[in-house]
Design a protein around this motif. Structure first.
Motif, PDB file in Angstrom:
ATOM      1  N   LYS A   2       0.866  -1.167   0.000  1.00  0.00           N
ATOM      2  CA  LYS A   2       0.000   0.000   0.000  1.00  0.00           C
ATOM      3  C   LYS A   2       0.908   1.223   0.000  1.00  0.00           C
ATOM      4  O   LYS A   2       1.830   1.303   0.814  1.00  0.00           O
ATOM      5  N   GLU A  36       5.260  -8.081  -5.858  1.00  0.00           N
ATOM      6  CA  GLU A  36       4.324  -7.711  -4.798  1.00  0.00           C
ATOM      7  C   GLU A  36       3.038  -7.187  -5.418  1.00  0.00           C
ATOM      8  O   GLU A  36       3.060  -6.529  -6.452  1.00  0.00           O
ATOM      9  N   THR A  37       1.939  -7.446  -4.774  1.00  0.00           N
ATOM     10  CA  THR A  37       0.659  -6.903  -5.201  1.00  0.00           C
ATOM     11  C   THR A  37       0.557  -5.461  -4.714  1.00  0.00           C
ATOM     12  O   THR A  37       0.794  -5.183  -3.535  1.00  0.00           O
ATOM     13  N   GLU A  39      -1.778  -3.065  -3.588  1.00  0.00           N
ATOM     14  CA  GLU A  39      -3.160  -3.103  -3.115  1.00  0.00           C
ATOM     15  C   GLU A  39      -3.881  -1.784  -3.329  1.00  0.00           C
ATOM     16  O   GLU A  39      -5.047  -1.765  -3.694  1.00  0.00           O
ATOM     17  N   ILE A  40      -3.172  -0.676  -3.082  1.00  0.00           N
ATOM     18  CA  ILE A  40      -3.784   0.649  -3.228  1.00  0.00           C
ATOM     19  C   ILE A  40      -2.682   1.700  -3.255  1.00  0.00           C
ATOM     20  O   ILE A  40      -1.635   1.535  -2.635  1.00  0.00           O
ATOM     21  N   TYR A  71      -3.589   0.372 -10.984  1.00  0.00           N
ATOM     22  CA  TYR A  71      -3.717  -0.104  -9.614  1.00  0.00           C
ATOM     23  C   TYR A  71      -4.851   0.651  -8.926  1.00  0.00           C
ATOM     24  O   TYR A  71      -5.168   1.784  -9.296  1.00  0.00           O
TER      25      TYR A  71
END
Length: 95
Positions: A2, A36-37, A39-40, A71
């Motif tokens: 994040k 890595e993802t 997320e926001i 994203y």
């Protein structure tokens, strides 16, 4: 991952704190290289003294749109004109 982009407000717990657009870009690229993802990405518009390091927060959204990396984005700017401009960009490209 994040990401919190802001020059003044502290990042919420669990966010990577970026003061400038270029720092946020570096964090995104590092996250991508580690699979890595993202997320926001939570953005401010006006980045004050950090403006010379990549511009205002909308420039990060421009860069993401150019790369076609949409994203999830949140906006926490207090600048109503900046918010409107950022929302216009998000509404145009983030589907």
């Amino acid at each position: 991952m994040k990401i919190w982009l802001d020059d003044l407000r502290k990042a919420p717990q669990g966010f990577v704190y970026c003061y400038s657009v270029n720092q946020a870009k570096q964090a995104i690229l590092a996250g991508e290289s580690q699979n890595e993802t993202i997320e926001i990405i939570d953005c401010d518009h006006d980045l004050g003294d950090y403006y010379p390091d990549g511009g205002d927060g909308i420039k990060l959204l421009d860069w993401l749109a150019e790369r076609e990396t949409y994203y999830p984005v949140a906006l926490h700017t207090q600048n109503p004109v900046g918010r409107d401009n950022m929302l216009r960009l998000v509404n145009a490209y983030w589907k």
